[in-house]
Design a protein around this motif. Structure first.
Motif, PDB file in Angstrom:
ATOM      1  N   UNK A 159       0.795  -1.137  -0.013  1.00 42.58           N
ATOM      2  CA  UNK A 159       0.020  -0.004   0.027  1.00 42.58           C
ATOM      3  C   UNK A 159       1.011   1.140  -0.147  1.00 42.58           C
ATOM      4  N   UNK A 160       0.491   2.168  -0.816  1.00 43.20           N
ATOM      5  CA  UNK A 160       1.137   3.713  -0.784  1.00 43.20           C
ATOM      6  C   UNK A 160       0.753   4.206   0.567  1.00 43.20           C
ATOM      7  N   UNK A 161       1.900   4.531   1.304  1.00 47.08           N
ATOM      8  CA  UNK A 161       1.712   5.168   2.361  1.00 47.08           C
ATOM      9  C   UNK A 161       1.054   6.558   2.498  1.00 47.08           C
ATOM     10  N   UNK A 162       0.851   7.243   1.260  1.00 49.20           N
ATOM     11  CA  UNK A 162      -0.015   8.538   1.245  1.00 49.20           C
ATOM     12  C   UNK A 162      -1.524   7.939   1.122  1.00 49.20           C
ATOM     13  N   UNK A 163      -2.025   6.965   0.865  1.00 46.40           N
ATOM     14  CA  UNK A 163      -3.133   6.657   0.703  1.00 46.40           C
ATOM     15  C   UNK A 163      -4.166   6.940   1.816  1.00 46.40           C
ATOM     16  N   UNK A 164      -3.699   6.485   3.070  1.00 45.42           N
ATOM     17  CA  UNK A 164      -4.546   6.707   4.266  1.00 45.42           C
ATOM     18  C   UNK A 164      -4.703   8.126   4.460  1.00 45.42           C
ATOM     19  N   UNK A 165      -3.709   9.108   4.597  1.00 43.94           N
ATOM     20  CA  UNK A 165      -3.712  10.451   4.657  1.00 43.94           C
ATOM     21  C   UNK A 165      -4.895  11.158   3.735  1.00 43.94           C
ATOM     22  N   UNK A 166      -4.418  10.609   2.575  1.00 43.62           N
ATOM     23  CA  UNK A 166      -5.412  11.266   1.276  1.00 43.62           C
ATOM     24  C   UNK A 166      -7.106  10.828   1.845  1.00 43.62           C
ATOM     25  N   UNK A 167      -7.284   9.741   2.148  1.00 46.26           N
ATOM     26  CA  UNK A 167      -8.549   9.156   2.354  1.00 46.26           C
ATOM     27  C   UNK A 167      -9.227   9.914   3.639  1.00 46.26           C
ATOM     28  N   UNK A 168      -8.495  10.154   4.537  1.00 42.34           N
ATOM     29  CA  UNK A 168      -8.879  10.906   5.841  1.00 42.34           C
ATOM     30  C   UNK A 168      -9.070  12.708   5.529  1.00 42.34           C
ATOM     31  N   UNK A 169      -8.318  13.156   4.563  1.00 40.57           N
ATOM     32  CA  UNK A 169      -8.754  14.371   4.249  1.00 40.57           C
ATOM     33  C   UNK A 169      -9.966  14.466   3.171  1.00 40.57           C
ATOM     34  N   UNK A 170     -10.005  13.482   2.229  1.00 38.35           N
ATOM     35  CA  UNK A 170     -11.173  13.555   1.502  1.00 38.35           C
ATOM     36  C   UNK A 170     -12.695  13.332   2.391  1.00 38.35           C
ATOM     37  N   UNK A 171     -12.332  12.402   3.347  1.00 37.07           N
ATOM     38  CA  UNK A 171     -13.554  12.202   3.990  1.00 37.07           C
ATOM     39  C   UNK A 171     -13.859  13.447   4.867  1.00 37.07           C
ATOM     40  N   UNK A 172     -13.046  14.061   5.555  1.00 38.64           N
ATOM     41  CA  UNK A 172     -13.181  15.492   5.970  1.00 38.64           C
ATOM     42  C   UNK A 172     -13.875  16.383   5.213  1.00 38.64           C
ATOM     43  N   UNK A 173     -13.480  16.772   4.041  1.00 39.56           N
ATOM     44  CA  UNK A 173     -14.023  17.421   3.032  1.00 39.56           C
ATOM     45  C   UNK A 173     -15.523  17.002   2.889  1.00 39.56           C
ATOM     46  N   UNK A 174     -15.748  15.737   2.433  1.00 36.55           N
ATOM     47  CA  UNK A 174     -17.158  15.293   2.330  1.00 36.55           C
ATOM     48  C   UNK A 174     -18.116  15.435   3.508  1.00 36.55           C
ATOM     49  N   UNK A 175     -17.379  15.168   4.654  1.00 38.75           N
ATOM     50  CA  UNK A 175     -18.349  15.200   5.860  1.00 38.75           C
ATOM     51  C   UNK A 175     -18.706  16.490   6.130  1.00 38.75           C
ATOM     52  N   UNK A 176     -17.893  17.720   5.784  1.00 39.71           N
ATOM     53  CA  UNK A 176     -18.251  18.914   6.102  1.00 39.71           C
ATOM     54  C   UNK A 176     -19.178  19.553   5.214  1.00 39.71           C
ATOM     55  N   UNK A 177     -19.430  18.587   4.013  1.00 35.27           N
ATOM     56  CA  UNK A 177     -20.682  19.129   3.296  1.00 35.27           C
ATOM     57  C   UNK A 177     -21.855  18.003   2.946  1.00 35.27           C
TER      58      UNK A 177
END
Length: 111
Positions: A1-19
């Motif tokens: 697994x690319x180590x950057x994927x969990x951080x990216x998924x967390x940021x995307x989730x936060x942005x989507x949850x805010x909306x």
């Protein structure tokens, strides 16, 4: 697994949850029952999702929840409950969606 994927998924989730486009649900393992939470799980609820494969094959629509694995493991027949009271039972890992080690998709049923 690319180590950057969990951080990216967390940021995307936060942005989507805010909306209002992503959720945080309370998880209860099957042995505990739906009334005792074992912690919150960030997720994407996809009601009536229909997967269309590369070969043109389609699956019947089904409810699927994508869980961020950074929040902890879940078990088959565990339950996820929304603040509004909707409860889902984890039935099976959705094998039609690739597991990137960060998100895991489950076919669920309303209970």
């Amino acid at each position: 697994m690319n180590a950057a994927i969990p951080g990216m998924d967390a940021r995307l989730h936060a942005a989507f949850a805010a909306r209002g486009m992503a959720d945080v649900l309370a998880y209860a393992p099957p042995a505990v029952g739906a009334t005792t939470s074992a912690g919150d799980r960030r997720c994407f609820v996809n009601p009536g999702r229909q997967q269309i494969g590369a070969d043109g094959r389609t699956n019947a629509p089904r409810d699927v929840i994508g869980l961020l694995l950074a929040d902890g493991a879940v078990q088959q027949f565990g339950r996820l409950t929304a603040a509004g009271g909707a409860t889902y039972e984890l039935r099976a890992i959705d094998e039609t969606d690739g597991n990137d080690g960060s998100l895991q998709y489950w076919v669920v049923r309303h209970v």
